[in-house]
Enzyme design. Structure first.
Site, PDB file in Angstrom:
ATOM      1  N   ARG A  37       0.855  -1.182   0.000  1.00 26.94           N
ATOM      2  CA  ARG A  37       0.000   0.000   0.000  1.00 26.94           C
ATOM      3  C   ARG A  37       0.896   1.239   0.000  1.00 26.94           C
ATOM      4  NH1 ARG A  37      -2.078  -3.533   3.956  1.00 26.94           N
ATOM      5  NH2 ARG A  37      -4.160  -4.370   3.465  1.00 26.94           N
ATOM      6  N   LYS A  62      -2.015  -1.966   7.526  1.00 27.18           N
ATOM      7  CA  LYS A  62      -3.420  -1.703   7.839  1.00 27.18           C
ATOM      8  C   LYS A  62      -3.815  -2.451   9.106  1.00 27.18           C
ATOM      9  CE  LYS A  62      -7.808  -1.278   5.375  1.00 27.18           C
ATOM     10  NZ  LYS A  62      -8.498  -1.541   4.093  1.00 27.18           N
ATOM     11  N   HIS A 137      -3.040   3.549  -6.786  1.00 26.92           N
ATOM     12  CA  HIS A 137      -3.425   2.297  -6.122  1.00 26.92           C
ATOM     13  C   HIS A 137      -3.626   1.170  -7.135  1.00 26.92           C
ATOM     14  CE1 HIS A 137      -4.749  -0.085  -2.733  1.00 26.92           C
ATOM     15  NE2 HIS A 137      -5.837  -0.436  -3.375  1.00 26.92           N
ATOM     16  N   ARG A 140      -1.039  -1.628  -7.126  1.00 27.04           N
ATOM     17  CA  ARG A 140      -1.239  -2.767  -6.212  1.00 27.04           C
ATOM     18  C   ARG A 140      -2.175  -3.783  -6.854  1.00 27.04           C
ATOM     19  NH1 ARG A 140      -1.210  -4.276  -0.617  1.00 27.04           N
ATOM     20  NH2 ARG A 140      -3.215  -4.987   0.213  1.00 27.04           N
ATOM     21  N   TYR A 180      -9.890  -8.908  -6.031  1.00 23.51           N
ATOM     22  CA  TYR A 180      -9.147  -8.357  -7.163  1.00 23.51           C
ATOM     23  C   TYR A 180      -9.509  -9.050  -8.477  1.00 23.51           C
ATOM     24  CZ  TYR A 180      -6.192  -5.701  -3.990  1.00 23.51           C
ATOM     25  OH  TYR A 180      -5.732  -4.813  -3.058  1.00 23.51           O
TER      26      TYR A 180
END
Length: 203
Positions: A37, A62, A137, A140, A180
């Site tokens: 991240r 996170k 982002h 990722r 994803y």
């Protein structure tokens, strides 16, 4: 895609400030090969990288979770090269951060988003076929999709590997990683083909 990442890194290299250019080129490359991240990359301190051991430690992940991330030898070489340039151009940093600004401080996410927008326009990614502007982002997302596609193409047991990938990404559970799959037709097609083959073997 790899071509887009390469284009972004090349555009970063062309930034007028040598230190800023090296920092953003390294940031984009690090995100691309680790799936970290943005906040995790920004939070990295110099002591978090053990290049001789080919790994780094994410201490501010996170939900406060920490994890170790293995590094490919080519990544170690690139990070070591950046560290040498950084120390030469900024011998007296204000912060212990691995990635630094021209002033020797830690990067800010808002500034990164602004700079990424400039790099995105410079490389033409603002005309992406997604129907929206590329976001940092997305790097990722691309890492996860590239990894999963590789596994499906190599006929790897994805279900067995997925928990490892989830841990690598800092996900609490594998279902977050499967998210994803959305918006990736090629990956969905490979998953469907694998499922059909499994059913065919069982029938």
């Amino acid at each position: 895609s790899e071509a887009e990442i390469t284009a972004l890194m090349h555009a970063a290299r062309m930034i007028r400030s040598p230190l800023k250019g090296a920092t953003y080129e390294t940031l984009i490359g690090l995100l691309a090969v680790t799936g970290m991240r943005i906040g995790e990359a920004v939070a990295l301190d110099r002591d978090d990288l053990e290049l001789s051991e080919q790994r780094l430690t994410v201490r501010h992940g996170k939900n406060g979770r920490s994890r170790e991330v293995a590094l490919h030898p080519s990544t170690v070489t690139a990070l070591d090269r950046y560290a040498r340039v950084r120390d030469e151009l900024c011998p007296l940093p204000k912060d212990p951060s691995f990635l630094v600004t021209d002033a020797g401080g830690r990067l800010h996410q808002g500034t990164i988003w602004h700079e990424f927008d400039r790099l995105r326009r410079a490389t033409g990614l603002d005309r992406d076929t997604l129907g929206r502007r590329a976001r940092i982002h997305d790097i990722r997302h691309a890492f996860v999709l590239r990894t999963l596609l590789g596994w499906y193409r190599e006929d790897t047991d994805v279900d067995a590997q997925l928990p490892l990938l989830s841990t690598f990404l800092g996900h609490v559970c594998a279902s977050y990683t499967y998210w994803y799959l959305e918006g990736a037709p090629e990956l969905l097609a490979l998953a469907a083909e694998r499922l059909e083959q499994t059913w065919g073997q069982q029938s």
